[in-house]
Design a protein around this motif. Structure first.
Motif, short mmCIF file in Angstrom:
data_model
loop_
_atom_site.label_atom_id
_atom_site.label_comp_id
_atom_site.label_asym_id
_atom_site.label_seq_id
_atom_site.Cartn_x
_atom_site.Cartn_y
_atom_site.Cartn_z
N LEU A 50 5.68 0.91 -6.02
CA LEU A 50 6.07 -0.48 -5.87
C LEU A 50 5.22 -1.19 -4.83
O LEU A 50 4.76 -2.32 -5.06
CB LEU A 50 7.56 -0.56 -5.49
N GLY A 51 4.96 -0.54 -3.71
CA GLY A 51 4.14 -1.16 -2.68
C GLY A 51 2.72 -1.40 -3.13
O GLY A 51 2.15 -2.48 -2.91
N MET A 52 2.11 -0.41 -3.78
CA MET A 52 0.73 -0.57 -4.23
C MET A 52 0.63 -1.56 -5.39
O MET A 52 -0.41 -2.20 -5.59
CB MET A 52 0.15 0.78 -4.65
N ALA A 53 1.71 -1.74 -6.16
CA ALA A 53 1.70 -2.72 -7.24
C ALA A 53 1.54 -4.14 -6.71
O ALA A 53 1.04 -5.02 -7.41
CB ALA A 53 2.98 -2.60 -8.07
N MET A 54 1.96 -4.37 -5.47
CA MET A 54 1.85 -5.71 -4.89
C MET A 54 0.40 -6.15 -4.74
O MET A 54 0.11 -7.35 -4.69
CB MET A 54 2.57 -5.76 -3.54
N GLY A 55 -0.51 -5.20 -4.65
CA GLY A 55 -1.94 -5.53 -4.61
C GLY A 55 -2.69 -5.04 -5.83
O GLY A 55 -3.91 -5.04 -5.87
N ARG A 56 -1.95 -4.61 -6.84
CA ARG A 56 -2.52 -3.99 -8.05
C ARG A 56 -3.53 -2.91 -7.66
O ARG A 56 -4.66 -2.87 -8.15
CB ARG A 56 -3.16 -5.03 -8.96
N LEU A 57 -3.07 -2.03 -6.80
CA LEU A 57 -3.91 -0.94 -6.31
C LEU A 57 -3.48 0.40 -6.91
O LEU A 57 -3.73 1.45 -6.32
CB LEU A 57 -3.84 -0.87 -4.78
N LEU A 58 -2.86 0.36 -8.06
CA LEU A 58 -2.40 1.58 -8.72
C LEU A 58 -3.58 2.32 -9.33
O LEU A 58 -4.59 1.72 -9.70
CB LEU A 58 -1.38 1.23 -9.80
N PRO A 59 -3.49 3.65 -9.45
CA PRO A 59 -4.59 4.43 -10.06
C PRO A 59 -4.78 4.09 -11.53
O PRO A 59 -3.92 3.47 -12.16
CB PRO A 59 -4.14 5.88 -9.85
N ALA A 60 -5.90 4.54 -12.07
CA ALA A 60 -6.27 4.19 -13.44
C ALA A 60 -5.26 4.69 -14.47
O ALA A 60 -5.10 4.08 -15.53
CB ALA A 60 -7.66 4.75 -13.76
N GLU A 61 -4.58 5.79 -14.16
CA GLU A 61 -3.62 6.34 -15.14
C GLU A 61 -2.28 5.61 -15.13
O GLU A 61 -1.40 5.93 -15.92
CB GLU A 61 -3.40 7.84 -14.89
N ALA A 80 -7.34 -12.88 -13.23
CA ALA A 80 -8.70 -12.41 -13.41
C ALA A 80 -9.15 -11.58 -12.22
O ALA A 80 -8.60 -11.68 -11.12
CB ALA A 80 -9.65 -13.60 -13.61
N ALA A 81 -10.18 -10.76 -12.43
CA ALA A 81 -10.66 -9.85 -11.39
C ALA A 81 -11.09 -10.60 -10.13
O ALA A 81 -10.80 -10.16 -9.01
CB ALA A 81 -11.81 -9.01 -11.93
N ASN A 82 -11.78 -11.72 -10.28
CA ASN A 82 -12.22 -12.48 -9.11
C ASN A 82 -11.03 -13.02 -8.31
O ASN A 82 -11.04 -13.00 -7.08
CB ASN A 82 -13.13 -13.64 -9.53
N ASP A 83 -10.02 -13.50 -9.01
CA ASP A 83 -8.82 -14.01 -8.34
C ASP A 83 -8.07 -12.89 -7.63
O ASP A 83 -7.52 -13.09 -6.55
CB ASP A 83 -7.90 -14.70 -9.35
N LEU A 84 -8.08 -11.71 -8.24
CA LEU A 84 -7.41 -10.57 -7.61
C LEU A 84 -8.14 -10.16 -6.34
O LEU A 84 -7.50 -9.86 -5.32
CB LEU A 84 -7.37 -9.39 -8.59
N ARG A 85 -9.47 -10.17 -6.36
CA ARG A 85 -10.23 -9.84 -5.15
C ARG A 85 -9.95 -10.83 -4.03
O ARG A 85 -9.80 -10.46 -2.86
CB ARG A 85 -11.73 -9.80 -5.46
N GLU A 86 -9.87 -12.10 -4.37
CA GLU A 86 -9.56 -13.13 -3.36
C GLU A 86 -8.16 -12.93 -2.80
O GLU A 86 -7.94 -13.10 -1.59
CB GLU A 86 -9.70 -14.53 -3.98
#
Length: 323
Positions: A50-61, A80-86
């Protein structure tokens, strides 16, 4: 009060060789601007996912099967990927469990601070950030490599890096678990002080219920990929309603007196492959009834907090079990 995080019916599944594993089984959660929320539970409860989902930092699987997660009004799984990086760069700060893994072992701390700040900052500015994180000799720390620092110093460096851009949301995943007991409270105090100075929201992911009691405004207890009880910290921890919260507190070390016995929770957490159609805690619960085995509990308010339990607040609930 506005919300920095809004999560609705979030379902996350991990692909595994022996079949899917459902880590989040429909999570509903909001986090207000400026509040400190602790998410607690055993390993495997879903709190780190749940915590990592807040930054969409979940592993590829990992795969989001259903629901949504909005951070600062942005749907993190759909932008989009650019918006996520920002979003990650400008609004989020992360403090991970092991500072020696979070830091680059080949780079001096001062250089890593510059990268965290996103620009070439002068020595005075870097030293000021390290000093704010309560590092006594910031000039020496800035010239050091991570292996030349103690665990507590390294974690304070990670906290300084996480707060360098004045994020609106700090996410700390077991931030003191790798540290000696003598300095855990001090490091946690540093993190909470920096949060208060910046006005950011703070999410603490932890299994240490006694530590979070001193620092969190609100607590969410996770089990089986769902939040089973959430509310003001004092209310939840002083008078828990859900049987799992009560069991978790009885098993937690830290405040016992000589002669006291800790009571472990029997059994093991569930390993879900699909949506749980009943109460996921029922196989380990000492107060369950027949309908707990067949009915999925839905959130309802009981005694000033939100609870997922069919028996909570009813006259049939065995109050003696809380002792």
């Amino acid at each position: 009060m506005s919300h920095i995080v809004t999560c609705e019916n979030l379902v996350v599944t991990y692909r595994a060789s022996n079949g899917p594993v459902r880590a989040l089984d429909g999570v509903d959660l909001t986090i207000s601007e400026g509040e400190t929320l602790a998410i607690v539970g055993e390993s495997g409860s879903g709190k780190s996912t749940l915590g990592m989902a807040m930054g969409r930092l979940l592993p590829a699987e990992a795969e989001r099967e259903d629901g949504r997660m909005d951070v600062a009004g942005q749907p993190v799984f759909d932008i989009a990927a650019n918006d996520l990086r920002e979003l990650r760069r400008d609004l989020l700060g992360f403090v991970f469990q092991n500072p020696m893994v979070a830091l680059d072992p080949t780079m001096r701390i001062g250089r890593q601070m510059q990268r965290a700040m996103g620009r070439r900052a002068g020595s005075e500015e870097i030293h000021a950030l390290l000093e704010r994180a309560e590092l006594d000799d910031p000039a020496r720390v800035a010239k050091s490599f991570p292996h030349q620092l103690s665990g507590g110093m390294a974690q304070r460096v990670v906290i300084a890096m996480a707060s360098a851009r004045t994020p609106r949301l700090l996410i700390a995943d077991e931030p003191t678990a790798s540290l000696d007991a003598s300095i855990r409270d001090k490091v946690m105090g540093t993190l909470c002080r920096l949060r208060a100075e910046s006005g950011a929201s703070l999410v603490i992911l932890s299994h240490d219920v006694h530590m979070i009691a001193r620092h969190a405004d609100r607590v969410a207890v996770m089990y089986g990929g769902r939040i089973v009880e959430q509310g003001p910290t004092g209310r939840v921890l002083d008078a828990p309603v859900h049987p799992y919260t009560r069991a978790l507190l009885k098993a937690a070390a830290g405040h016992e007196k000589p002669g006291d016995w800790l009571t472990p929770i029997p059994g093991t957490p569930p390993l879900l492959s699909a949506r749980c159609a009943a109460c996921s805690f029922e196989p380990r619960c000492t107060v369950s009834e027949e309908n707990c085995h067949t009915t999925r509990p839905e959130p309802r308010e009981v005694e000033g907090r939100e609870v997922l339990c069919l028996l909570a607040g009813t006259q049939t609930e065995p109050k003696e079990a809380a002792r």
